[in-house]
Design an enzyme around this catalytic site. Structure first.
Site, short mmCIF file in Angstrom:
data_model
loop_
_atom_site.label_atom_id
_atom_site.label_comp_id
_atom_site.label_asym_id
_atom_site.label_seq_id
_atom_site.Cartn_x
_atom_site.Cartn_y
_atom_site.Cartn_z
N ASN A 13 0.80 -1.27 -0.02
CA ASN A 13 -0.11 -0.05 0.02
C ASN A 13 0.89 1.28 -0.23
O ASN A 13 2.09 1.04 -0.02
CB ASN A 13 -1.12 -0.01 1.11
CG ASN A 13 -0.43 0.20 2.59
OD1 ASN A 13 0.97 0.41 2.53
ND2 ASN A 13 -0.90 -0.50 3.55
N SER A 21 -2.79 -0.47 -10.15
CA SER A 21 -2.52 -1.25 -11.30
C SER A 21 -3.28 -0.40 -12.51
O SER A 21 -4.46 0.24 -12.12
CB SER A 21 -3.11 -2.55 -11.23
OG SER A 21 -2.58 -3.61 -11.96
N GLN A 29 -9.20 -5.70 -14.11
CA GLN A 29 -8.19 -4.61 -13.63
C GLN A 29 -8.99 -3.75 -12.51
O GLN A 29 -8.25 -3.44 -11.48
CB GLN A 29 -7.68 -3.80 -14.76
CG GLN A 29 -6.44 -2.99 -14.56
CD GLN A 29 -5.41 -3.98 -13.95
OE1 GLN A 29 -4.76 -3.70 -13.21
NE2 GLN A 29 -5.06 -4.75 -14.88
N HIS A 53 -9.34 -4.76 -8.69
CA HIS A 53 -7.82 -4.99 -7.85
C HIS A 53 -7.95 -3.62 -6.66
O HIS A 53 -7.71 -4.12 -5.45
CB HIS A 53 -6.74 -4.67 -8.64
CG HIS A 53 -6.05 -6.00 -9.00
ND1 HIS A 53 -5.31 -6.77 -8.34
CD2 HIS A 53 -5.90 -6.20 -10.27
CE1 HIS A 53 -4.90 -7.79 -8.83
NE2 HIS A 53 -5.28 -7.44 -10.22
N GLU A 113 1.11 -0.13 -17.79
CA GLU A 113 1.65 -1.27 -17.13
C GLU A 113 1.33 -2.53 -18.05
O GLU A 113 2.10 -3.13 -18.28
CB GLU A 113 0.81 -1.33 -15.59
CG GLU A 113 1.60 -2.60 -14.91
CD GLU A 113 0.74 -2.97 -13.45
OE1 GLU A 113 -0.37 -2.22 -13.30
OE2 GLU A 113 1.09 -3.61 -12.49
N HIS A 114 0.09 -2.70 -18.14
CA HIS A 114 -0.50 -3.74 -19.28
C HIS A 114 -1.15 -3.34 -20.20
O HIS A 114 -2.00 -2.40 -20.32
CB HIS A 114 -1.43 -4.58 -18.40
CG HIS A 114 -1.14 -5.22 -16.99
ND1 HIS A 114 -1.43 -4.29 -15.93
CD2 HIS A 114 -0.33 -6.28 -16.73
CE1 HIS A 114 -1.17 -5.27 -14.68
NE2 HIS A 114 -0.17 -6.27 -15.37
N ASP A 152 -0.82 -12.51 -15.42
CA ASP A 152 -0.95 -12.20 -13.79
C ASP A 152 -0.40 -13.67 -13.29
O ASP A 152 0.34 -13.40 -12.03
CB ASP A 152 -2.31 -11.87 -13.46
CG ASP A 152 -2.78 -10.54 -14.10
OD1 ASP A 152 -1.78 -9.83 -14.24
OD2 ASP A 152 -3.86 -10.35 -13.81
N HIS A 190 45.78 11.42 -10.52
CA HIS A 190 45.36 10.42 -11.47
C HIS A 190 46.45 10.38 -12.41
O HIS A 190 46.90 9.28 -12.94
CB HIS A 190 44.16 11.01 -11.94
CG HIS A 190 42.76 10.83 -11.36
ND1 HIS A 190 42.37 11.34 -10.12
CD2 HIS A 190 41.79 10.04 -11.45
CE1 HIS A 190 41.36 10.73 -9.63
NE2 HIS A 190 40.87 10.09 -10.45
#
Lengths: 437, 437
Positions: free
Chosen positions: B216, B239, B261, B264, B329-330, B363, B422
């Site tokens: 969360n 999501s 979706q 969720h 995302e998808h 999924d 260096h």
């Protein structure tokens, strides 16, 4: 000045102190300043950008001045000596050659059972590169950030760097390195305000997808705060080298390598772990000797005094274990059999093997990236790579037959998770090509 | 309830609103709570952990109760139905098979000129996996996080998950999935306090190197704050699915996928872009119809009302461009020629091709990871992979002869950057094996 420790418990606690040297609570103060800068640039765009440039960099610019002009870029070539241009070009070639190795490629696998799976790699649309200015000029930073983005085929690479003084402006070496590395879009803006501009976009500076490159504490805090709005490469802390050396090592070289780290920054750390107490003593003396004429003596001495350390250990195995606990950014193995010792190393950003491989080789032109995880981040993070500028999409295609075979399993899992429509999305497809009632 | 938009400008601004749905300023309030939790656990260890578990999870535990016992793990198998166990095992096998593809391997290249370069991949020592509890149980989250760590050969995988109620405890499906995926060490602790425990370590819970897994807003904020002390996979937001469909698509399937979706989370987003206004209408009706008997109707309706959207576009090219701006995302391509349309897609976490590939396949068990970039992060980020648990060290070895050839170039660059030692570290090596004066 450079302390020698022989007691293991003391060594551990000193190494821990050095590793944690940036995790102080001072940061919280600076964070509120950085938040303010980010919010102002997000809301007011160029206006805030120019305001902070005037306040922090003492340069009064207009929006039109922000972008470095073509004529300025051309002029830079006139100011860079031939041998430096040659060196920049050599570095670009070698860094590019290394970064072209094993770049991940898209693939698709047509499996049995009418299942197609794959991974498709694509570059980000726009990458933002931060190049520090301030006391020094860092053409190598340009090369190490821009070349991987170019190899990743990022369509638009946007570089920001502080404007410099009114007399000198941005270092010509930086401008030449940018052009040689393929950067065409450069803005004179630095600090947290530059990170804000790249993260949110302004009238003049385009919003990017990922920001890479090192900076001071304000830049690093800004990168941490905008992470999530854009991608970032890492949170760079002060630099560090850990050298494991045995009696075969040359104390003159070891000392020079320790000072090469210390001269970066008064927070830089230089650590030697050796099983030879004679070498330990010689390195301490040699560090003193090489400091005498050092042009940055004050700063370098400070770093050595606070974050320099020599530990005499019983064996190289113990050295490797202490090194793994520290997880150094740079690790030098100046021992008879560096490849044998390598097997015992688990965490390090870059590893330099043998006596003829000073870290400076990797800093500039061996090929691997010099943007490396610091402050113990090598436990979980790696050098900047081409992959930093790539991302992939998973690809999945099932046929109706393939879906039938797994339908029951998907339903079982969906119902265990209480996700009704997940199950339905498969169940309905099993009923064939039904139409609306 | 599910709106249809046909006007391009309106579609763009709605898509922007949906993409930015979590970037609100409420977060700042929660951040101070999270900071307090992190500080307390860092300073007081188990004591703070148990205090917050009592406060937030209403469970009074002792240190000895934190670790899930072997007998509890055994007992979980008795409570999981055969078909669910089979499904979990199938998912583990397929996810493992996919993740074993193209794992990067260490390499060393012995070049001309006595130069050796390489990259050496090693796993992190310890990985921490967060598995959410709360309203639901997610065995699939366990699989998607633990299997890549196992393929990366991480020696110690530590899982944390909220303790659940006194009657039910942790879901048996989660405990079984953990064992099937190879996790042996599980602690019942959740929220920001669990992230703190993994980042700093307590008397009972070991400090890890990287923390992965969704949670969360408190968990996500905690992950952002500890980033730098440990590595994290990503900052997971709610999501989202974006479906591009043409007239060949089945409205019943499209509606089910949108609801899969939405169910969720009330912040979940479900977007359809189509060039067929008849399909658009049918999907809207079908969503209504499928909602009637939905066991999570209230929550799902809310998500659809706030973050559901149907856009009718002139062509699939326009749909692809809007999708790229959203960077979902998808992404489902329910069109006649999904592979043809794929060429126009630049940014998406996972892409599901064709009408028989509902997102639910991915999924649970197609193989690719379901931990994916959200809220536009697919512009720069990718799915969780085996590489998330690996890091690499660059390897460099130069011979004396090889160093000689580049000594001039290194000196030129070092001096341009004002880094005396260096240059010295190379110059001194050019003078041969000199001893101390």
């Amino acid at each position: 000045m450079l302390r020698i420790i022989t007691q293991r418990t003391e060594a551990r606690s000193e190494l821990r102190r050095i590793c944690d040297r940036t995790h102080d609570d001072q940061v919280t103060h600076k964070e509120s300043t950085v938040r303010e800068v980010l919010q102002a640039v997000k809301r007011q765009g160029d206006r805030a950008l120019l305001h902070y440039t005037s306040e922090f960099d003492r340069r009064d610019l207009k929006s039109d001045d922000l972008r470095v002009s073509g004529s300025e870029l051309d002029a830079a070539y006139q100011q860079v000596p031939k041998e430096l241009l040659d060196a920049i070009q050599l570095a670009c070639r070698q860094v590019e050659a290394f970064h072209r190795q094993r770049v991940p490629k898209s693939w698709v696998h047509f499996g049995e059972n009418e299942v197609v799976l794959g991974k498709r790699y694509t570059p980000v649309d726009r990458a933002g590169i931060y190049v520090p200015g301030g006391q020094a000029s860092y053409p190598s930073t340009v090369i190490m950030n821009a070349i991987p983005a170019k190899v990743a085929k990022v369509p638009r690479i946007i570089m920001v760097t502080p404007p410099g003084s009114a007399e000198n402006g941005i270092s010509p070496a930086v401008l030449v390195a940018a052009q040689e590395a393929g950067v065409e879009e450069i803005y004179r803006v630095g600090g947290a305000q530059a990170i804000a501009a790249l993260a949110y976009g302004t009238e003049t500076i385009p919003k990017v997808d990922i920001i890479t490159g090192p900076g001071n504490i304000y830049v690093t805090l800004a990168k941490k705060l905008v992470y999530g709005t854009v991608g970032i490469d890492s949170l760079a802390g002060p630099s560090e080298v850990l050298i494991i050396a045995d009696k075969s090592a040359n104390p003159v070289y070891v000392a020079a390598d320790m000072l090469a780290q210390a001269e970066h920054d008064q927070m830089a750390a230089s650590i030697l772990l050796t099983d030879d107490s004679v070498l330990a003593r010689k390195v301490v003396d040699e560090v003193e000797r090489q400091l005498v004429d050092h042009p940055r003596r004050l700063l370098t001495e400070k770093a050595i005094a606070h974050y320099g350390l020599v530990v005499v250990v019983e064996s190289l195995e113990v050295a490797a274990e202490l090194s793994n606990e520290f997880a150094p950014e740079h690790l030098e193995l100046e021992v008879v059999d560096p490849w044998g010792l390598l097997d015992k190393i688990r965490h390090a950003g870059a590893i330099f093997l043998g006596s003829s491989t000073p870290e400076a080789v990797g800093d500039y032109l061996a090929g691997p990236n010099h943007t490396l995880p610091t402050s113990g981040a090598a436990r979980y993070a790696s050098a900047l790579t081409v992959e930093t500028f790539l991302k992939h999409s998973s690809l999945v295609q099932y046929s109706q037959t393939a879906l039938e075979k797994v339908a029951g399993a998907i339903e079982a899992l969906a119902l265990a998770e209480g996700l009704h429509s997940h199950a339905e999305s498969v169940r309905l497809r099993m009923r064939g090509n039904q139409e609306l009632p």
